[in-house]
Design a protein around this motif. Structure first.
Motif, mmCIF file in Angstrom:
data_model
loop_
_atom_site.group_PDB
_atom_site.id
_atom_site.type_symbol
_atom_site.label_atom_id
_atom_site.label_comp_id
_atom_site.label_asym_id
_atom_site.label_seq_id
_atom_site.Cartn_x
_atom_site.Cartn_y
_atom_site.Cartn_z
ATOM 1 N N ARG A 17 -2.198 -4.039 1.889
ATOM 2 C CA ARG A 17 -2.718 -3.079 0.911
ATOM 3 C C ARG A 17 -4.229 -2.977 1.063
ATOM 4 N NH1 ARG A 17 0.957 -1.713 -3.004
ATOM 5 N NH2 ARG A 17 2.795 -3.067 -3.210
ATOM 6 N N LYS A 19 -6.126 -1.516 3.118
ATOM 7 C CA LYS A 19 -6.642 -1.653 4.476
ATOM 8 C C LYS A 19 -6.772 -0.270 5.117
ATOM 9 C CE LYS A 19 -6.305 -6.199 4.321
ATOM 10 N NZ LYS A 19 -7.510 -7.088 4.323
ATOM 11 N N ASN A 43 -2.666 2.009 1.581
ATOM 12 C CA ASN A 43 -3.653 1.867 2.647
ATOM 13 C C ASN A 43 -4.241 3.217 3.066
ATOM 14 O OD1 ASN A 43 -3.218 -1.107 3.412
ATOM 15 N ND2 ASN A 43 -1.141 -0.283 3.485
#
Length: 225
Positions: A17, A19, A43
């Motif tokens: 998450r 990212k 993300n």
């Protein structure tokens, strides 16, 4: 030793998450499903593809599409630069873009303008091995900027043909063996940088990459023949 089969459902996938993850070949097939899942998890997703951008992300501020020819170093590098400019860095890269075997390059004799055996078409190796290797090189470069503590993750799409080989697809099989070998050769060095590297090796999967489909034939129709 027996290996027990298991199924992973979306409900069991809780990360990553928050990212920024770049995916080559993310407009269709396995790449698109990967992009969709990662976006749903929260993300930033960057898709590189020659095909048009997926319409499902058109209104998302966490999505970036870059039309890209992955066989061109400058095209790939420019796409990575655009991702960093928009999101500030790259945490994960899925080296997914690829093509199927292109015609018979070993047993079908074609001649060139001189009347001698024509040079083989190497596009399968260029896309599935050379361009994929370039993606890995770029991923390592940009993830090193993150520092070892943040690191990153590289996931390469190999194939069952990368372990067992596939009759009728020698160059595809060779390229996918190369992907597995590349991962094995890099994994210890990338680990010292805080970068994980791995492969996934799907079996036959109904995506647009499948060869032998007739024009207008659906994937389901191809599978039933």
């Amino acid at each position: 030793m027996s290996v027990e089969a298991f199924t992973v459902t979306r409900s069991k996938l809780t990360g990553p998450r928050n990212k920024t993850i770049l995916i080559t070949g993310g407009s269709a097939g396995i790449g698109l499903q990967t992009a969709t899942l990662l976006h749903d998890l929260g993300n930033n997703v960057v898709v590189l593809d020659r095909a048009p951008a997926p319409k499902s992300f058109s209104t998302s501020s966490r999505f970036l599409y870059q039309q890209c020819d992955i066989t061109s170093w400058t095209s790939q590098r420019g796409a990575f630069e655009a991702a960093v400019k928009k999101f500030g860095g790259i945490d994960g890269v899925f080296v997914n873009a690829g093509i199927a075997e292109y015609k018979d390059q070993f047993f079908r004799d074609e001649v060139d303008s001189t009347g001698l055996l024509a040079e083989p078409d190497r596009r399968t190796l260029m896309v599935d091995m050379n361009a994929a290797s370039d993606t890995v090189r770029l991923a390592i470069h940009y993830m090193r900027r993150n520092g070892k503590e943040r690191g990153g993750s590289i996931v390469m799409t190999a194939s069952l043909a990368g372990y067992l080989a596939s009759a009728g697809a020698p160059l595809y099989s060779a390229a996918k063996h190369g992907i597995v070998g590349l991962m094995r050769a890099l994994k210890n060095d990338t680990a010292t940088l805080g970068i994980a590297i791995s492969v996934v090796a799907p079996g036959i999967t109904l995506t647009d990459i499948l060869s032998g489909r007739k024009e207008g034939e659906s994937l389901q129709e191809w599978a039933s023949t």
